[in-house]
Scaffold this motif. Structure first.
Motif, PDB file in Angstrom:
ATOM      1  N   GLY A  59     -38.002  64.260  65.790  1.00  0.00           N
ATOM      2  CA  GLY A  59     -37.881  63.920  64.382  1.00  0.00           C
ATOM      3  C   GLY A  59     -38.177  65.137  63.534  1.00  0.00           C
ATOM      4  N   GLY A  70     -30.088  60.401  67.593  1.00  0.00           N
ATOM      5  CA  GLY A  70     -30.891  59.249  67.209  1.00  0.00           C
ATOM      6  C   GLY A  70     -32.210  59.585  66.567  1.00  0.00           C
ATOM      7  N   PRO A  76     -34.949  60.681  63.780  1.00  0.00           N
ATOM      8  CA  PRO A  76     -34.992  60.491  62.326  1.00  0.00           C
ATOM      9  C   PRO A  76     -35.229  61.803  61.585  1.00  0.00           C
ATOM     10  CG  PRO A  76     -37.094  59.869  63.278  1.00  0.00           C
ATOM     11  CD  PRO A  76     -36.194  60.231  64.435  1.00  0.00           C
ATOM     12  N   PHE A 115     -25.534  63.146  60.106  1.00  0.00           N
ATOM     13  CA  PHE A 115     -26.587  62.135  60.018  1.00  0.00           C
ATOM     14  C   PHE A 115     -26.044  60.909  59.286  1.00  0.00           C
ATOM     15  CE2 PHE A 115     -28.702  66.160  60.431  1.00  0.00           C
ATOM     16  CZ  PHE A 115     -29.834  65.908  61.199  1.00  0.00           C
ATOM     17  N   GLU A 172     -30.161  55.674  56.644  1.00  0.00           N
ATOM     18  CA  GLU A 172     -30.746  54.364  56.942  1.00  0.00           C
ATOM     19  C   GLU A 172     -31.211  53.666  55.672  1.00  0.00           C
ATOM     20  OE1 GLU A 172     -33.678  54.324  60.071  1.00  0.00           O
ATOM     21  OE2 GLU A 172     -32.051  54.230  61.540  1.00  0.00           O
ATOM     22  N   ARG A 184     -30.693  59.473  60.118  1.00  0.00           N
ATOM     23  CA  ARG A 184     -30.815  59.505  61.573  1.00  0.00           C
ATOM     24  C   ARG A 184     -29.669  60.306  62.163  1.00  0.00           C
ATOM     25  NH1 ARG A 184     -34.524  56.914  64.601  1.00  0.00           N
ATOM     26  NH2 ARG A 184     -35.153  55.672  62.783  1.00  0.00           N
ATOM     27  N   ARG A 185     -30.021  61.153  63.108  1.00  0.00           N
ATOM     28  CA  ARG A 185     -29.014  61.998  63.790  1.00  0.00           C
ATOM     29  C   ARG A 185     -28.012  61.122  64.508  1.00  0.00           C
ATOM     30  NH1 ARG A 185     -25.490  64.820  65.380  1.00  0.00           N
ATOM     31  NH2 ARG A 185     -25.627  66.726  66.614  1.00  0.00           N
TER      32      ARG A 185
END
Length: 284
Positions: free
Chosen positions: A129, A157, A159, A226, A229, A282-283
């Motif tokens: 992250g 995935g 953050p 990205f 979210e 999020r990647r």
């Protein structure tokens, strides 16, 4: 502007910003630490809660613009391993000294580097992250290079949590309206580069080039690699840290607004009205 000219422009800004924050560093905590500023204390507590909720427990975290290391120490004490970066060597030196005094330096590595140069990092493994808080990106002239570097440095995935000084603030707009400045209320802060005077040692004010950022700008830069979210105003109904004296004069009023702030801050259109904008991406 050619690519070479753009790079030279960015490097000139980096030198000015690094020198400015080196000068500010001795007095930074006196004004902006959680102990010195009640609004910053509230924002830090909210930020730490979000970081703990979003980052994987015990993960390997990249911190961009660590300043004097308040968030760095909080992450390390919570069990994270942190690579803390900052453009200012003096800020980084003070952050490391405080981490050593707190007994959590063994979980932290330190690198003095601008955010736009993070592609030069060679970590032993991808990060779980990344975090850039409290306006660390408002002085970054090459967000595209940063986004490209983070896409390579983070696991799929992972953050990415950003909080930036926002281009429009509801409370500032209301203050303009109360004084009859209708155009200023609608225009807000804009997104142009300007010199922001920040208090330094002995009462002097150091001018730092910065620009407010909007959700549109950040999504345009980061969304290719990205996905967004959620986003929220940070804060919405409490005054900005620069107006902490207002908070101190009316503590009961603003404390009573905290629950409403939490209820509205992630909803449209309120999420676009904060002093800061906080985004969780999020990647892909």
């Amino acid at each position: 502007m050619s690519e070479v000219a753009r790079m030279e422009h960015a490097d000139a800004l980096y030198r000015i910003i690094a020198r400015g924050f080196d000068q500010i560093a001795p007095a930074y905590d006196e004004r902006y630490s959680a102990q010195a500023n009640p609004v910053m204390a509230w924002m830090r507590a909210e930020s730490w809660r979000i970081l703990r909720d979003v980052l994987p427990p015990g993960g390997w975290v990249l911190e961009i613009g660590c300043g004097t290391g308040e968030d760095t120490r909080a992450l390390a004490r919570a069990g994270y391993r942190v690579l803390a970066t900052d453009i200012s060597p003096e800020m980084l030196r003070r952050a490391r000294r405080r981490a050593m005094a707190a007994g959590c330096d063994d979980r932290i590595a330190w690198v003095a580097i601008p955010a736009g140069h993070l592609a030069a990092l060679r970590p032993p493994e991808p990060f779980d992250g990344a975090y850039a808080g409290f306006g660390a990106l408002n002085g970054e002239p090459n967000l595209e290079a940063l986004a490209e570097a983070l896409a390579a440095l983070l696991r799929p995935g992972a953050p990415l949590i950003l909080s930036v000084i926002h281009s429009w603030c509801l409370l500032e707009a209301l203050r303009h309206l109360l004084h009859g400045r209708f155009q200023a209320a609608l225009r807000g802060r804009g997104t142009r580069w300007t010199l922001i005077p920040i208090p330094g040692p002995n009462g002097e004010r150091i001018a730092i080039p910065m620009r407010p950022l909007s959700a549109r700008i950040l999504k345009g830069v980061f969304m290719p690699a990205f996905r967004l979210e959620w986003a929220m105003a940070f804060p919405l109904l409490l005054p900005p840290p620069s107006m902490a004296d207002l908070f101190c004069r009316h503590p009961i009023l603003f404390r009573s607004l905290e629950a409403l702030d939490r209820k509205l801050r992630a909803r449209w259109p309120w999420r676009d009205g904060g002093d800061h904008l906080l985004m969780v991406l999020r990647r892909r």
